[in-house]
Write an enzyme that holds these catalytic residues in place. Structure first.
Site, PDB file in Angstrom:
ATOM      1  N   GLY A 111       0.577  -1.098   0.057  1.00  0.00           N
ATOM      2  CA  GLY A 111      -0.689   0.181   0.015  1.00  0.00           C
ATOM      3  C   GLY A 111       1.043   1.160  -0.437  1.00  0.00           C
ATOM      4  O   GLY A 111       0.818   2.075  -0.454  1.00  0.00           O
ATOM      5  N   ARG A 112       1.808   1.529   0.963  1.00  0.00           N
ATOM      6  CA  ARG A 112       2.393   2.343   0.866  1.00  0.00           C
ATOM      7  C   ARG A 112       3.665   2.977   0.156  1.00  0.00           C
ATOM      8  O   ARG A 112       4.497   3.527   0.018  1.00  0.00           O
ATOM      9  CB  ARG A 112       3.606   2.415   2.450  1.00  0.00           C
ATOM     10  CG  ARG A 112       4.433   1.602   2.967  1.00  0.00           C
ATOM     11  CD  ARG A 112       4.610   1.530   4.385  1.00  0.00           C
ATOM     12  NE  ARG A 112       5.379  -0.089   4.354  1.00  0.00           N
ATOM     13  CZ  ARG A 112       4.140  -0.827   4.746  1.00  0.00           C
ATOM     14  NH1 ARG A 112       2.985  -0.820   5.122  1.00  0.00           N
ATOM     15  NH2 ARG A 112       4.850  -1.591   5.907  1.00  0.00           N
TER      16      ARG A 112
ATOM     17  N   LYS B 192      -8.297  -1.186  14.487  1.00  0.00           N
ATOM     18  CA  LYS B 192      -9.130  -1.813  12.990  1.00  0.00           C
ATOM     19  C   LYS B 192     -10.518  -2.876  14.100  1.00  0.00           C
ATOM     20  O   LYS B 192     -12.019  -2.466  14.259  1.00  0.00           O
ATOM     21  CB  LYS B 192      -8.477  -2.041  12.253  1.00  0.00           C
ATOM     22  CG  LYS B 192      -7.883  -1.259  11.018  1.00  0.00           C
ATOM     23  CD  LYS B 192      -8.115  -1.900   9.604  1.00  0.00           C
ATOM     24  CE  LYS B 192      -6.991  -1.349   9.361  1.00  0.00           C
ATOM     25  NZ  LYS B 192      -6.452  -2.047   7.645  1.00  0.00           N
TER      26      LYS B 192
HETATM   27  O1  F6P Z   1      -4.525   0.354   7.846  1.00  0.00           O
HETATM   28  C1  F6P Z   1      -3.185   0.803   7.728  1.00  0.00           C
HETATM   29  C2  F6P Z   1      -3.532   0.154   6.109  1.00  0.00           C
HETATM   30  O2  F6P Z   1      -3.918  -1.216   5.855  1.00  0.00           O
HETATM   31  C3  F6P Z   1      -2.422   1.013   4.825  1.00  0.00           C
HETATM   32  O3  F6P Z   1      -0.898   0.169   5.409  1.00  0.00           O
HETATM   33  C4  F6P Z   1      -2.702   0.934   3.357  1.00  0.00           C
HETATM   34  O4  F6P Z   1      -2.052   1.604   2.905  1.00  0.00           O
HETATM   35  C5  F6P Z   1      -3.984   1.800   4.235  1.00  0.00           C
HETATM   36  O5  F6P Z   1      -4.425   0.619   4.893  1.00  0.00           O
HETATM   37  C6  F6P Z   1      -4.718   1.428   3.041  1.00  0.00           C
HETATM   38  O6  F6P Z   1      -5.292  -0.353   2.890  1.00  0.00           O
HETATM   39  P1  F6P Z   1      -6.363  -0.194   1.142  1.00  0.00           P
HETATM   40  O7  F6P Z   1      -5.552   0.839   0.680  1.00  0.00           O
HETATM   41  O8  F6P Z   1      -6.342  -1.541   1.172  1.00  0.00           O
HETATM   42  O9  F6P Z   1      -7.830   0.755   1.227  1.00  0.00           O
END
Ligand code: F6P
Length: 510
Positions: free
Chosen positions: A255-256, A482
């Site tokens: 994601g990051r 979460k």
């Molecule tokens: O909560 C952390 C996370 O999983 C991040 O690593 C990620 O970038 C973000 O949430 C958003 O996740 P997604 O792109 O699956 O909506």
């Protein structure tokens, strides 16, 4: 940690406690070769970038000892595995193939990424040619890695105008979405739903409200205005988005680390495909530098050596990043996620507790604003904070050149002042000095340079993880909160007295 790693750390501790660690920065500059050894200019597609680490306490013996540490940690092998697309994210059994998005990595992944990019390119061209009617605004909905990259890139690169006006909305707080609505005309607005997993509550809730807003404002087919950017295309289709507007990316892109994938859609749509491609090219040039350069000549590794020196050997708990460039105002927040979500860990890849600090807290802001707010502590506070400055030689504005000249003079003055300090008979007016900083000086801040800056920090983060023996590619630490939020939403679970009282005060729960 194996014996070789322990021995390398012992050597480093001995050096840090001896001649290397006790020489001040000013004393280190007695070496006439210091600047050449620790300030290096890389020629890159967007123009040269100077990486000046000479005002840190790294010296040649420390750099050599850190290089031995990197060898003991199997740096070359872990780097090879990263680029080869092997499952370096051991806890999730996954590769981390963000570099393949830029064309550097495992051939099959590079090829697949190129095909996915081509699909995005075609959709962007079709939208530009009117396939979805007039498009003047894009509300990009995503959070974390699905928002911070696009927000940074759009803010940095669209100051001279963009063909589509982009609003990035991440927070579940409805105020964020309302602010975007107020700035957009529903008849000419597209929604980008950016979520790797397509399960994130903030993104799904915001997207549902955005669809309702389109419907309430006369858009007959709101779903027809949505583009999905995701590694879970089936979930997007199930959610109601036509597959022609689903832009997938590979599961092995974290994601990051996902700005380079279809998550970068707003950049391509608002600034044009060439800008997006230039950003990838700039990042790829850093990939090649990182892959092909060894020891402290590898600038990402050199930066990680300094990071480890301050965190582990000098006890620094934070590192500050100040962009002396308004266009990079979001860069510190971007780095916060990249560095803290990647390396804010407490166990090694072998599952053992790490025997020392891992990631420092990344914080920062923009210069010169920060000078008038937080620099007091940097100069005279009791904690040591290594600082990174980032600046561009060419101005981003067209005003009197005095603006940019004063901006840069201030940036360089801060590094000089932190290092030199100043004595005084009055203790309140004395500056201890010997405070470290690194300066990244780009020529001109364009898309390629931004790509290079981000990729440099990605690899710096990876290099730090290797030196610490940790996995930078998972983020289990975000899951517990979460899960509890979900329990609260669903009801029927009892919590501690403080949490219960807060829920009762807000009228939430049962
Ligand atoms: O909560 C952390 C996370 O999983 C991040 O690593 C990620 O970038 C973000 O949430 C958003 O996740 P997604 O792109 O699956 O909506």
């Amino acid at each position: 940690m194996n014996d070789a790693v322990n021995a390398a750390w012992d050597d480093l501790r001995a050096l840090a406690g001896g001649t290397s660690g006790t020489r001040t920065l000013s004393e280190l500059f007695a070496d006439p070769g210091r600047l050449e050894a620790f300030a290096t200019r890389l020629d890159l597609p967007g123009g040269p970038i100077l990486f000046d680490w000479s005002k840190t306490h790294l010296d040649t013996p420390l750099a050599a000892a850190f290089t031995r540490l990197a060898d003991a940690c199997g740096f070359a092998e872990r780097r090879r595995a990263l680029f080869a697309g092997e499952p370096v994210n051991l806890t999730e059994g996954r590769a981390a193939e963000h570099t393949a998005q830029r064309g550097v990595g495992n051939d099959a992944t590079v090829e697949e990424a190129a095909a996915l990019h081509e699909r995005m390119h075609m959709l962007v061209e079709a939208i530009h040619q009117g396939a979805l009617g007039e498009v003047r605004h894009l509300i990009h909905i995503g959070i974390g890695g699905s928002a911070l990259g696009p927000a940074l890139a759009i803010d940095a690169l669209s100051r001279d105008g963009a063909v589509v006006d982009v609003h990035v909305v991440s927070n579940i707080d409805g105020c964020a979405l309302e602010q975007a609505f107020a700035a957009c005309d529903p008849a000419t607005t597209l929604i980008a739903m950016a979520s790797k997993t397509f399960t994130t509550i903030e993104t799904l809730t915001n997207a549902t409200s955005a669809l309702a807003w389109l419907r309430e404002n006369g858009v007959a087919d709101p779903y027809g205005r949505v583009v999905a950017l995701t590694a879970a295309p089936d979930r997007a289709v199930e959610w109601g988005i036509d597959e022609t507007r689903v832009l997938p990316f590979q599961e092995s892109v974290g994601g990051r680390y996902s700005l380079w994938s279809s998550i970068g859609f707003p950049v391509a749509l608002a600034l044009g495909w060439d800008e997006f491609a230039a950003m990838l090219d700039g990042a790829a040039a850093i990939d090649r530098h990182f892959l092909d350069t060894d020891g402290a000549d590898n600038l990402c590794l050199r930066a990680a050596f300094a990071d480890q020196y301050y965190t582990r050997l000098r006890g620094c708990q934070t590192r500050a990043v100040f962009a002396y460039d308004e266009r990079l105002a979001l860069f510190p927040s971007y780095l916060q996620q990249l560095e803290m979500e990647s390396n804010g860990k407490r166990v090694t890849t072998a599952g053992q507790t790490v025997d020392g600090p891992t990631a420092a807290i990344t914080w920062g802001g923009v210069g010169t604003d920060a000078q008038h707010a937080v620099f007091q502590l940097l100069h005279q506070g009791t904690v040591l904070v290594p600082v990174d400055f980032i600046a561009a030689i060419q101005p981003g504005d067209a005003l009197d050149p005095a603006h940019h000249r004063i901006l840069l003079s201030n940036c360089f003055a801060q590094g000089a002042a932190l290092m030199a300090g100043k004595g005084s008979d009055d203790p309140a007016r004395a500056y201890p000095g010997d405070r470290p900083s690194a300066t990244i000086l780009v020529d001109d801040l364009d898309a390629a340079t931004l790509g290079a800056l981000i990729a440099f920090h990605e690899h710096r983060t990876f290099a730090n993880a290797v030196l610490l023996g940790i996995n930078p590619f998972d983020q289990f630490g975000v899951e517990l909160g979460k899960a509890i939020a979900n329990q609260i939403e669903q009801g029927g679970v009892r919590f501690d007295p403080s949490t219960e009282a807060l829920l009762a005060a807000a009228g939430i729960g049962d």
